[in-house]
Design a protein around this motif. Sequence first.
Motif, PDB file in Angstrom:
ATOM      1  N   PRO A 199      99.518  -4.359   5.629  1.00  0.00           N
ATOM      2  CA  PRO A 199      99.388  -5.198   4.431  1.00  0.00           C
ATOM      3  C   PRO A 199      98.061  -5.030   3.695  1.00  0.00           C
ATOM      4  N   LEU A 200      97.075  -4.415   4.335  1.00  0.00           N
ATOM      5  CA  LEU A 200      95.797  -4.139   3.666  1.00  0.00           C
ATOM      6  C   LEU A 200      95.941  -3.054   2.600  1.00  0.00           C
ATOM      7  N   HIS A 201      96.811  -2.081   2.856  1.00  0.00           N
ATOM      8  CA  HIS A 201      96.902  -0.895   2.006  1.00  0.00           C
ATOM      9  C   HIS A 201      98.188  -0.825   1.188  1.00  0.00           C
ATOM     10  N   ALA A 202      99.160  -1.697   1.466  1.00  0.00           N
ATOM     11  CA  ALA A 202     100.515  -1.525   0.943  1.00  0.00           C
ATOM     12  C   ALA A 202     100.587  -1.531  -0.575  1.00  0.00           C
ATOM     13  N   CYS A 203      99.912  -2.455  -1.217  1.00  0.00           N
ATOM     14  CA  CYS A 203     100.038  -2.569  -2.679  1.00  0.00           C
ATOM     15  C   CYS A 203      99.508  -1.333  -3.392  1.00  0.00           C
ATOM     16  N   GLU A 204      98.387  -0.812  -2.935  1.00  0.00           N
ATOM     17  CA  GLU A 204      97.829   0.385  -3.565  1.00  0.00           C
ATOM     18  C   GLU A 204      98.758   1.578  -3.371  1.00  0.00           C
ATOM     19  N   LEU A 205      99.374   1.703  -2.185  1.00  0.00           N
ATOM     20  CA  LEU A 205     100.342   2.780  -1.943  1.00  0.00           C
ATOM     21  C   LEU A 205     101.569   2.614  -2.826  1.00  0.00           C
ATOM     22  N   ALA A 206     102.064   1.387  -2.910  1.00  0.00           N
ATOM     23  CA  ALA A 206     103.254   1.123  -3.721  1.00  0.00           C
ATOM     24  C   ALA A 206     102.993   1.442  -5.186  1.00  0.00           C
ATOM     25  N   ALA A 207     101.809   1.102  -5.682  1.00  0.00           N
ATOM     26  CA  ALA A 207     101.484   1.379  -7.077  1.00  0.00           C
ATOM     27  C   ALA A 207     101.466   2.886  -7.342  1.00  0.00           C
ATOM     28  N   THR A 208     100.900   3.655  -6.426  1.00  0.00           N
ATOM     29  CA  THR A 208     100.838   5.104  -6.588  1.00  0.00           C
ATOM     30  C   THR A 208     102.227   5.730  -6.602  1.00  0.00           C
ATOM     31  N   LEU A 209     103.116   5.237  -5.719  1.00  0.00           N
ATOM     32  CA  LEU A 209     104.457   5.800  -5.594  1.00  0.00           C
ATOM     33  C   LEU A 209     105.477   5.092  -6.485  1.00  0.00           C
ATOM     34  N   ARG A 210     105.016   4.112  -7.239  1.00  0.00           N
ATOM     35  CA  ARG A 210     105.864   3.330  -8.156  1.00  0.00           C
ATOM     36  C   ARG A 210     106.994   2.621  -7.405  1.00  0.00           C
ATOM     37  N   ILE A 211     106.680   2.184  -6.190  1.00  0.00           N
ATOM     38  CA  ILE A 211     107.612   1.352  -5.427  1.00  0.00           C
ATOM     39  C   ILE A 211     107.506  -0.067  -5.975  1.00  0.00           C
ATOM     40  N   PRO A 212     108.626  -0.685  -6.389  1.00  0.00           N
ATOM     41  CA  PRO A 212     108.544  -1.937  -7.140  1.00  0.00           C
ATOM     42  C   PRO A 212     108.131  -3.162  -6.337  1.00  0.00           C
ATOM     43  N   ARG A 213     108.449  -3.195  -5.025  1.00  0.00           N
ATOM     44  CA  ARG A 213     108.168  -4.403  -4.253  1.00  0.00           C
ATOM     45  C   ARG A 213     107.620  -4.047  -2.879  1.00  0.00           C
ATOM     46  N   VAL A 214     106.781  -4.942  -2.396  1.00  0.00           N
ATOM     47  CA  VAL A 214     106.267  -4.847  -1.027  1.00  0.00           C
ATOM     48  C   VAL A 214     106.683  -6.110  -0.292  1.00  0.00           C
ATOM     49  N   LEU A 215     107.209  -5.961   0.915  1.00  0.00           N
ATOM     50  CA  LEU A 215     107.566  -7.106   1.748  1.00  0.00           C
ATOM     51  C   LEU A 215     106.629  -7.144   2.945  1.00  0.00           C
ATOM     52  N   VAL A 216     105.972  -8.279   3.141  1.00  0.00           N
ATOM     53  CA  VAL A 216     105.114  -8.487   4.309  1.00  0.00           C
ATOM     54  C   VAL A 216     105.796  -9.519   5.198  1.00  0.00           C
ATOM     55  N   PRO A 217     106.297  -9.119   6.369  1.00  0.00           N
ATOM     56  CA  PRO A 217     107.026 -10.053   7.235  1.00  0.00           C
ATOM     57  C   PRO A 217     106.167 -11.211   7.718  1.00  0.00           C
ATOM     58  N   THR A 218     106.809 -12.177   8.338  1.00  0.00           N
ATOM     59  CA  THR A 218     106.102 -13.374   8.819  1.00  0.00           C
ATOM     60  C   THR A 218     105.053 -13.011   9.855  1.00  0.00           C
ATOM     61  N   VAL A 219     105.391 -12.101  10.765  1.00  0.00           N
ATOM     62  CA  VAL A 219     104.436 -11.687  11.812  1.00  0.00           C
ATOM     63  C   VAL A 219     104.218 -10.174  11.722  1.00  0.00           C
ATOM     64  N   PRO A 220     103.591  -9.713  10.658  1.00  0.00           N
ATOM     65  CA  PRO A 220     103.492  -8.258  10.424  1.00  0.00           C
ATOM     66  C   PRO A 220     102.683  -7.517  11.465  1.00  0.00           C
ATOM     67  N   GLY A 221     101.636  -8.137  11.978  1.00  0.00           N
ATOM     68  CA  GLY A 221     100.765  -7.437  12.913  1.00  0.00           C
ATOM     69  C   GLY A 221     101.391  -7.182  14.268  1.00  0.00           C
ATOM     70  N   VAL A 222     102.491  -7.879  14.564  1.00  0.00           N
ATOM     71  CA  VAL A 222     103.159  -7.699  15.862  1.00  0.00           C
ATOM     72  C   VAL A 222     104.650  -7.405  15.664  1.00  0.00           C
ATOM     73  N   LEU A 223     104.991  -6.789  14.521  1.00  0.00           N
ATOM     74  CA  LEU A 223     106.407  -6.569  14.210  1.00  0.00           C
ATOM     75  C   LEU A 223     107.063  -5.597  15.189  1.00  0.00           C
ATOM     76  N   SER A 224     106.309  -4.648  15.730  1.00  0.00           N
ATOM     77  CA  SER A 224     106.888  -3.738  16.717  1.00  0.00           C
ATOM     78  C   SER A 224     107.291  -4.510  17.972  1.00  0.00           C
ATOM     79  N   ALA A 225     106.467  -5.457  18.388  1.00  0.00           N
ATOM     80  CA  ALA A 225     106.821  -6.288  19.538  1.00  0.00           C
ATOM     81  C   ALA A 225     108.045  -7.138  19.220  1.00  0.00           C
ATOM     82  N   LEU A 226     108.125  -7.658  17.990  1.00  0.00           N
ATOM     83  CA  LEU A 226     109.314  -8.409  17.576  1.00  0.00           C
ATOM     84  C   LEU A 226     110.539  -7.501  17.580  1.00  0.00           C
ATOM     85  N   GLY A 227     110.365  -6.251  17.158  1.00  0.00           N
ATOM     86  CA  GLY A 227     111.471  -5.306  17.141  1.00  0.00           C
ATOM     87  C   GLY A 227     112.088  -5.103  18.504  1.00  0.00           C
TER      88      GLY A 227
END
Length: 669
Positions: free
Chosen positions: A440-468
């Motif tokens: 989530p620190l870098h997502a918006c800048e990456l999305a802007a460069t690639l013209r990706i319209p939306r970024v989704l940050v999950p409720t527990v992004p830092g541990v999403l692999s463990a949630l997976g």
Amino acid sequence: MTNLLVGVDTGGTFTDIVLLQDGDFKVHKVLSTPEDPSRAILQGLNEMGILQDVGVLVHGSTVATNAVLEHKGVPTGLIATAGFRDVLEIGRQTRPKLYSLGAQKVSPLVPRELRVEVIERLDERGEVMVELDEASLAQAIATLQRSGVEAVAISLLFSFANPAHEQRVSQRAQEAGFYVAASSSILPEFREYERTSTTVLNAYIGPLIARYLERLEQELGERTRLRIMQSNGGSISSTMARREAARTLLSGPAAGVVGAVFAAQASGFEQTISFDIGGTSTDVALINGMATETTDGTVGGYPIKLPMIDIHTVGAGGGSIAWFDTGGALRVGPRSAGANPGPAAYGHGGTEATVTDANVVLGRLVPEAFLGGTMSLDSQAARQAVDKIATRLNATPEEAALGIIRVVNANMEAAIRVISVERGCDPRDFALVAFGGAGPLHACELAATLRIPRVLVPTVPGVLSALGTLVADTLKDYVRTVMVPSEESEEVVESVLKELEQQGRQDLASEDIATHNIRIERYLDLRYVGQSYELRIPFEQNVEQAVKDFHAAHGQRFGYNDPNELVQVVNVRLKARGVTSKPEQRRQKAVHDATAQPLSQRQVIFAGAAGEVVSYDAPVYARADLLPGTMLMGPAIIVQYDTTTVLPPGWRSYVDEVSNLILEQVEGK
């Protein structure tokens, strides 16, 4: 509080733990202990006070991956058909760097003196041409015993068509006390080099995985059932993971993609790109309703043909170190500061500038809010580290920090292009799911460069692999090479699918999966006659329909097709899926005119239109204070225990009904 369901993901820097209890997620992070990953797991469970109450622990592990990357597997031997022991070294003619005169092939995991031969021969249909010579087998076993190998890989010619010889060799090797991996069990599929490589990888890491899992099970006790994530996005029992260890080589990253699918679907997104930045690497994957899969993966330069989620990884993470190449150009990664000493800002003795240090200098990380305030960052140490880069660039620390972020973002952008643009998909049609400690620190800048319209940050992004790991299904993959013309294949395909389905149902039943929770998925690997590659096509009605779908898929993937060309059925595949009950994310109606009070204001630096340093007075919000319906305008910083979300100028965010953050660029900005 007993019989808890817990997910654990062991990363290069942090070990993440997620507890599912009464519909709520509780998260915890501890620094990883690479020398023995189980120590960090047990420490984290103890700190949460739940070690004695874990009923099921699902584990995403990096033990297998690290053993291959660091060449720290066990001494391994290979038994091959007479005349074919050098298949592992000859490999393919493909060159990773086509025009490099100094390109070096990776050294085989089994040196030539540990590759032995037995006299036997099958033809391509599996019919015996030369019977297995027992004397040559006894000599091969004796040679490996004298050499002191611990594990033995067995890969005989055309054993995928008839495993009888391999089964006999395997029996003798087991009697001799070796850990054994036979290709007819691991990968009964054609292509000699890839089949041999996959089998060797399994043998090379198998004893390490077995010992690690046995030790972890002993520490957890009999009350806890241990399950392991596979590279294909499903879990298997620890018993199966010991036997087929190669299935766990991309365990952690695969769990992150599964978590991204779960979070995105809860917010109504089907087409997404998962974007996982950890301490040492960035993992990206394309999700088109479901995660994209491949059987052409590599780990450390070694081919592995087992099904795995198609994840592209680059050495760019929070701990990636900034450095200068021989031409004086600024580079970032792939070398990482890891967990020890870590970035300079961690205060553990690190002195080299990392991506984390650059974010601290830019004000994007709030030192006193890191890990919920349980670990404070050293701003002065971060600035001193970045200042070394600034001196070389003849720039200010802020300019150098922006340069570090630009370089690492460019590496991440290239990774996203590999799994989207290069596969015929337009990033503008997808949402970016940002997670990991730094996503989530870098997502918006990456999305802007690639013209990706939306970024989704999950409720527990830092541990999403463990949630997976918690929401992953039990999953078993099966394959059989048939190699028949499509117009003659219906009977063969149906027969093989029936056999594989019976095997799949038996295997899932042995793992206590109820019959009504078993789903069977069928696929065919098809190609035009004469091609050397194939496409996987779902088998839903009959071969004729699958061939029509193949023509369409070939046009999508490669830009052309020929419906008049003959098609060949190469492999028959089947997935046996034990569907797990997925936790319900709490839904709350959006609060009209919901607002949040900032915790503080701080100076945050972004690049201006011409790349210059621009400082903004930005509010800092606590993620927990943002109710559904809350909308924020950038620049802003949103902090939570497991990550920090950066909302740049010209961006806005709102909180949806499941408390996921949706970030969008404002029109005209």
